[in-house]
Design a protein around this motif. Structure first.
Motif, PDB file in Angstrom:
ATOM      1  N   ILE A 199     -33.793  36.260  52.531  1.00 32.57           N
ATOM      2  CA  ILE A 199     -32.617  36.783  51.821  1.00 32.57           C
ATOM      3  C   ILE A 199     -31.565  37.256  52.820  1.00 32.57           C
ATOM      4  O   ILE A 199     -30.368  36.956  52.700  1.00 32.57           O
ATOM      5  CB  ILE A 199     -33.019  37.958  50.892  1.00 32.57           C
ATOM      6  N   MET A 200     -31.997  38.005  53.852  1.00 33.89           N
ATOM      7  CA  MET A 200     -31.052  38.549  54.829  1.00 33.89           C
ATOM      8  C   MET A 200     -30.447  37.434  55.685  1.00 33.89           C
ATOM      9  O   MET A 200     -29.263  37.485  56.042  1.00 33.89           O
ATOM     10  CB  MET A 200     -31.742  39.585  55.726  1.00 33.89           C
ATOM     11  N   ALA A 201     -31.252  36.409  56.006  1.00 37.45           N
ATOM     12  CA  ALA A 201     -30.718  35.271  56.774  1.00 37.45           C
ATOM     13  C   ALA A 201     -29.663  34.530  55.963  1.00 37.45           C
ATOM     14  O   ALA A 201     -28.634  34.091  56.503  1.00 37.45           O
ATOM     15  CB  ALA A 201     -31.855  34.328  57.159  1.00 37.45           C
ATOM     16  N   ASP A 202     -29.886  34.433  54.657  1.00 35.32           N
ATOM     17  CA  ASP A 202     -28.913  33.768  53.775  1.00 35.32           C
ATOM     18  C   ASP A 202     -27.614  34.570  53.723  1.00 35.32           C
ATOM     19  O   ASP A 202     -26.516  34.001  53.744  1.00 35.32           O
ATOM     20  CB  ASP A 202     -29.516  33.626  52.380  1.00 35.32           C
ATOM     21  N   LYS A 203     -27.734  35.900  53.640  1.00 31.15           N
ATOM     22  CA  LYS A 203     -26.529  36.749  53.617  1.00 31.15           C
ATOM     23  C   LYS A 203     -25.728  36.566  54.907  1.00 31.15           C
ATOM     24  O   LYS A 203     -24.497  36.454  54.868  1.00 31.15           O
ATOM     25  CB  LYS A 203     -26.926  38.227  53.464  1.00 31.15           C
ATOM     26  N   GLU A 204     -26.414  36.504  56.032  1.00 33.00           N
ATOM     27  CA  GLU A 204     -25.703  36.350  57.313  1.00 33.00           C
ATOM     28  C   GLU A 204     -24.994  35.003  57.368  1.00 33.00           C
ATOM     29  O   GLU A 204     -23.865  34.908  57.866  1.00 33.00           O
ATOM     30  CB  GLU A 204     -26.673  36.492  58.488  1.00 33.00           C
TER      31      GLU A 204
ATOM     32  N   GLU B 165     -20.545  38.595  62.251  1.00 36.24           N
ATOM     33  CA  GLU B 165     -19.759  39.789  62.564  1.00 36.24           C
ATOM     34  C   GLU B 165     -19.708  40.737  61.369  1.00 36.24           C
ATOM     35  O   GLU B 165     -19.932  41.945  61.502  1.00 36.24           O
ATOM     36  CB  GLU B 165     -18.333  39.392  62.971  1.00 36.24           C
ATOM     37  N   VAL B 166     -19.442  40.184  60.193  1.00 40.45           N
ATOM     38  CA  VAL B 166     -19.354  41.017  58.993  1.00 40.45           C
ATOM     39  C   VAL B 166     -20.714  41.632  58.681  1.00 40.45           C
ATOM     40  O   VAL B 166     -20.823  42.813  58.349  1.00 40.45           O
ATOM     41  CB  VAL B 166     -18.840  40.188  57.794  1.00 40.45           C
ATOM     42  N   MET B 167     -21.773  40.830  58.793  1.00 40.13           N
ATOM     43  CA  MET B 167     -23.112  41.338  58.486  1.00 40.13           C
ATOM     44  C   MET B 167     -23.510  42.455  59.446  1.00 40.13           C
ATOM     45  O   MET B 167     -24.094  43.467  59.039  1.00 40.13           O
ATOM     46  CB  MET B 167     -24.133  40.195  58.558  1.00 40.13           C
ATOM     47  N   SER B 168     -23.152  42.283  60.717  1.00 44.16           N
ATOM     48  CA  SER B 168     -23.451  43.317  61.705  1.00 44.16           C
ATOM     49  C   SER B 168     -22.704  44.603  61.378  1.00 44.16           C
ATOM     50  O   SER B 168     -23.253  45.707  61.474  1.00 44.16           O
ATOM     51  CB  SER B 168     -23.059  42.827  63.102  1.00 44.16           C
ATOM     52  N   TYR B 169     -21.446  44.473  60.960  1.00 49.67           N
ATOM     53  CA  TYR B 169     -20.644  45.637  60.585  1.00 49.67           C
ATOM     54  C   TYR B 169     -21.267  46.365  59.394  1.00 49.67           C
ATOM     55  O   TYR B 169     -21.393  47.600  59.380  1.00 49.67           O
ATOM     56  CB  TYR B 169     -19.222  45.204  60.240  1.00 49.67           C
ATOM     57  N   ILE B 170     -21.666  45.596  58.371  1.00 48.81           N
ATOM     58  CA  ILE B 170     -22.258  46.199  57.166  1.00 48.81           C
ATOM     59  C   ILE B 170     -23.542  46.937  57.528  1.00 48.81           C
ATOM     60  O   ILE B 170     -23.781  48.062  57.084  1.00 48.81           O
ATOM     61  CB  ILE B 170     -22.543  45.117  56.109  1.00 48.81           C
ATOM     62  N   GLU B 171     -24.380  46.307  58.351  1.00 42.12           N
ATOM     63  CA  GLU B 171     -25.650  46.931  58.738  1.00 42.12           C
ATOM     64  C   GLU B 171     -25.415  48.256  59.461  1.00 42.12           C
ATOM     65  O   GLU B 171     -26.062  49.265  59.163  1.00 42.12           O
ATOM     66  CB  GLU B 171     -26.444  45.972  59.628  1.00 42.12           C
TER      67      GLU B 171
END
Length: 943
Positions: free
Chosen positions: A763-768, A774-780
């Motif tokens: 699921i997390m790989a799909d979100k990335e 960059e966006v996923m790293s910011y959200i995390e």
């Protein structure tokens, strides 16, 4: 006949004398360089700074550079501000460089002394902090001594209240930064609430010199610094409870302990208040001390404290419809500052003014733990030896007494003790009139606004006129005293804006100055007045011109004439109206007289009705004095009385030391946890990608969830598959067929963990892949930091409540401190578990509508600063601290808000129509359904 100890001291010198003597050879070396440096041009002198830094880069130490650097600063001070360091000042500078406390008498030039160690340590390029007690002194010293540093090519910044983050960052980036203890501590706390390194203003804690070190590290160290945010309005509760208190009767319903500053209900009082609360519908059940009434009990106790322990015009005043705190150490008003724990609200209810909302702690630290972060710490003051043991025990700071440049000529008389306050005040008025009659300036020290105004009324009855010190022209009016006019000034919390200017002129012949607890401390009292201060005020609007120079010269001539008159009259007379519980405060008052070898006089007047005598003295003393035939208006004067008082003060000092040590022991437990959290935040902020951390949290959460529902070595038919399926859905937003897996032959818990982990990772790989790395790293990072902050704040509140009740464990013969350590560690582990679960749940649900907006750093919450005494509830620092925008109590709502709105990118973590997707919602956060109400007033009422 000399005792053995005194004989040895006379023969060999004291330990202090021997340590000071060890600095003399370097003083001689500095003096030897003076002719050589005096011959240099300004440019050549300034170039020595770059040369020193080059030597440091090549392996030299600061100690290697001490002699040439001190000589350079001395020469620069002569040229930049017209002052030359005395030999004893050079010794003081070396003591500061060695990380010790230099005790130097008032008027010995401590401000100038600090330039020596400050310049030398600033050469290392790590920044030096010079800490003062108020904004006025920080600004004054930065401007004044900044001329010396600027002459040598170093930059100087100043930190005062009201600066924005950019201004603060620039000030901390300077070689030398002046600031108040409160501002530096608050900046540290705020920095550890930021979400980006670029937002942080401080750049480390290498070396600090603390001016008035006894005031900051002893007096104010009894109280932690606290940053808080507002909670809900509960004014109805405060008013309802306050209505019951006036009807309670002392001794019958409650008992007051003035010595400990505590008040408690008797059994009768408890029953009385229970009946009143029950009638008002505020009591749940029939017992006040049932667990569901804990909040009511707390506010009842605070209301009782407000009515019995806090006096109007002593502890606080009411001004413009607000309760304004009076600082117990300085007697100054503290506008905007508030008592904590609901006490200020209780006072507002008592005084029938508008009740402001309470606050929740966001971050806190004690001064002990803040200043112990510095790699090297030093301090200076006129009074430190009486607290030498505490400085050494708490801070590892040794106190050295620096000899005066010229011997002290002040005469310190024995105390005069009267039976009643009325007799004492009559004696004080007589002495004031005697001093004024012979043109001798007199400084009268009082312990509260109330007593200073009482004395003022007595003087008015004798025909004296009180000057309005709020008037900028009042400083000039002080000089009326030198013409024999019967005028006086009162400096206290009401007029602190002008106090530095007025105190600077308190040495004018015939001047009568009444000061509350050393109002204006940090300003030198010069006999005849301060010429520089007068020129600055009186000629502020006169442009540079020959006429202005002539006027300035005339002022200097007048001050010189007035100084001669004051010297002839005996110098400054310091009159103490009662003894303070600390000898140090009395010594501060005495030390205002006799600067730089000037003549002077000091005497304290006491009565058996004074707080110190009444609370810590003996009840039999009054009867004994009457039996001895002490008549009205007669005083008892004897060195034994002074010794007895000193013993009483030592007992109080020892008790206060124990209080501070005990507070520190408990705060050390929180401090260990604070360090872990703050260091973890820095690591998270430093890492552009926190993938490894959040992945570890997700895997740990999965393992914990599975092991909760699948007992170790259990058969599949013993598994709680229904519970596991539900919790996997709640914690991970995954709908997995765990009930079907349980029917597979040979399946084990490790396989279940592996399958759930794979599903979560996918699921997390799909979100990335969809959002972008960059966006996923910011959200995390945003979710992780904000969730950590929210849970840490809740943890602080829990620890505070634990601290308040842990003392009861002592009744069970268990050490409260050890119990607190154990419980606090258990709570901290629980907080970390909650963090893993909350971060995982939020990240598994996050979705983005659009991805075309610029990512912005989250803003900080609305903040208020407090500096409160946990023993008395006194708040010495409060008021709004504008540091950015606000966010609600729900940390993920913040992440969504910061990702954008409208045409910008929006993070959709929840479905407003499906409460099962909301997760844990704070009661005070907006309801996720979109109604606009708070959660507790909407869906939270059913939760």
């Amino acid at each position: 006949m000399l005792g053995l100890g005194n004989f040895a001291k006379k023969l060999f010198g004291s330990s202090n004398d021997r340590k000071v003597k060890a600095y003399r050879p370097r003083v001689a070396a500095i003096n030897a360089l003076e002719p050589e440096l005096a011959a240099l041009s300004d440019e050549a002198l300034k170039a020595r700074t770059a040369a020193f830094r080059e030597q440091l880069a090549n392996g030299a130490t600061l100690d290697d550079l001490l002699v040439p650097a001190f000589a350079t600063v001395r020469e620069a001070a002569k040229r930049a501000i017209g002052q030359r360091h005395f030999d004893v000042q050079l010794i003081g500078g070396m003591v500061l460089h060695d990380g010790k406390i230099a005790e130097m008498k008032t008027g010995e030039g401590k401000t100038l002394v600090a330039t020596l160690a400050t310049y030398l340590n600033a050469l290392a390029g790590k920044g030096v902090h010079v800490v003062t007690v108020n904004d006025y002194l920080a600004s004054r010293d930065a401007e004044w001594m900044g001329r010396v540093y600027g002459f040598l090519g170093l930059t100087t910044g100043v930190i005062v209240h009201g600066l924005d983050d950019e201004q603060r960052k620039a000030a901390y980036a300077c070689d030398i930064t002046y600031g108040t203890n409160n501002e530096l501590g608050f900046d540290y706390l705020r920095d550890n609430m930021k979400y980006d390194f670029a937002q942080m203003v401080q750049r480390g804690h290498a070396y600090a010199i603390v001016d008035e070190v006894d005031s900051i590290l002893i007096d104010e160290a009894r109280t932690p610094l606290i940053i808080s945010g507002p909670l809900d309005d509960r004014s109805d509760l405060y008013n309802a409870i306050d209505a019951f208190i006036p009807s309670l009767k002392p001794k019958q319903d409650f008992e007051v302990d003035e010595k400990q500053r505590t008040v408690s209900f008797t059994e009768v009082g408890t029953e009385t208040i229970e009946r009143a609360l029950e009638a008002a519908g505020l009591l749940k059940g029939d017992n006040l001390y049932d667990v569901e009434n804990v909040t009511v009990v707390h506010h009842v106790n605070q209301a009782l404290r407000a009515h019995t322990l806090f006096q109007r015009d002593k502890d606080y005043i009411v001004k413009n419809g607000e309760v304004v705190i009076i600082d117990e150490f300085t007697g100054r008003m503290m506008p905007g500052r508030r008592y904590s724990e609901g006490l200020h609200q209780a006072l507002e209810a008592k005084e029938k003014v508008q009740i402001q909302p309470e606050n929740q702690t966001l971050a806190s630290i004690t001064f002990q733990n803040y200043f112990r972060m510095y790699g090297k710490l030093a301090g200076m003051t006129g009074t430190a030896l009486t607290e030498a043991d505490e400085f050494l025990d708490i801070y590892g700071l040794e106190v050295l007494e620096i000899p005066t440049n010229i011997g002290v000529a002040r005469i310190d008389d024995d105390d005069e003790v009267y039976r009643t306050n009325a007799e004492k005040y009559r004696a004080i008025i007589r002495l004031i009139e005697e001093c004024h009659g012979r043109g001798q300036p007199i400084l009268v020290g009082t312990t509260s606004i109330e007593k200073s105004e009482l004395l003022a009324e007595e003087l008015k009855k004798k025909g004296y006129r009180q000057l309005d010190v709020a008037d900028p022209k009042a400083m000039r009016a002080v000089y009326a005293g030198s013409n024999g006019e019967k005028v006086f000034t009162v400096l206290n919390a009401r007029y602190h804006e002008q106090e530095a200017a007025i105190v600077s002129q308190a040495g004018v012949p015939g001047a009568i100055t009444i000061a509350t607890n050393m109002a204006g401390r940090g300003t030198d009292i010069q006999l005849g007045g301060n010429a520089d201060m007068r020129i600055r005020y009186e000629l502020s609007e006169v442009p540079e011109s020959p006429e202005r120079d002539a006027a300035a010269q005339a002022i200097r001539a007048e001050v010189a004439r007035l100084k001669a008159e004051a010297l002839a009259a005996g110098g400054l007379y310091v009159l103490g109206t009662e003894r303070h519980e600390s000898r140090r405060i009395d010594n501060q008052l005495r030390g205002r007289s006799g600067r730089q070898g000037d003549p002077g006089h000091s005497k304290f007047f006491l009565s058996l009705q004074d707080d110190l005598m009444r609370i810590f003295g003996t009840d039999r003393m009054d009867g004994m004095l009457q039996k001895l035939g002490l008549k009205e208006d007669e005083a008892i004067v004897h060195p034994w009385i002074n010794k007895a008082l000193e013993k009483a003060q030592q007992k109080v000092e020892a008790r206060n030391f124990d209080i501070r040590k005990n507070i520190l022991k408990f705060d050390n437990v929180m401090n260990d946890q604070r360090k872990v959290v703050f260091e973890q935040r820095l690591e998270l902020m430093d890492g552009a990608i926190v993938r490894e951390t959040v992945t570890g949290m997700r895997h740990d959460t999965i393992s914990a969830v599975v092991r909760k529902h699948i007992p170790e070595n259990a058969y599949p038919e013993q598994w709680d598959t229904a519970g596991l399926k539900v919790e996997v859905g709640e914690a991970l937003a995954l709908d997995l067929p765990v009930d079907i897996w349980a029917k597979e032959e040979g399946i084990a818990e490790e396989e279940v963990i592996h399958r759930i982990t794979e599903a979560g990772d996918a699921i997390m790989a799909d979100k990335e892949a969809r959002f972008g790395a960059e966006v996923m790293s910011y959200i995390e990072k945003a979710v992780l930091l904000q969730t950590l902050d929210q849970l840490w704040r809740e943890h602080l509140v829990t620890l505070d409540h634990l601290r308040q009740v842990i003392g009861f464990r002592g009744y069970a013969q268990r050490d409260p401190l050890n119990e607190y350590k154990t419980e606090a560690f258990t709570l901290f582990e629980a907080m970390l578990t909650n963090l893993r679960q909350a971060v995982t749940a939020q990240l598994m649900r996050v979705e983005l509508v659009q991805q075309d907006a610029t990512l912005e750093t989250p803003e900080l919450p609305p903040m208020q600063g407090h500096h409160l005494d946990p023993m008395s509830g006194t708040d010495e620092f409060g008021g709004a601290m504008p540091v950015g925008g606000a966010f609600g109590a729900d940390p993920f709502a913040t992440a969504r808000a910061q990702l954008g709105d409208g045409d910008q990118m929006v993070a959709e973590a929840i479905d407003p129509n499906d409460p099962t997707t909301w997760g844990k919602v704070s009661r005070n956060a907006p309801c996720p359904c979109g109604s606009g109400k708070k959660y507790k007033h909407c869906h939270g009422t059913f939760a």
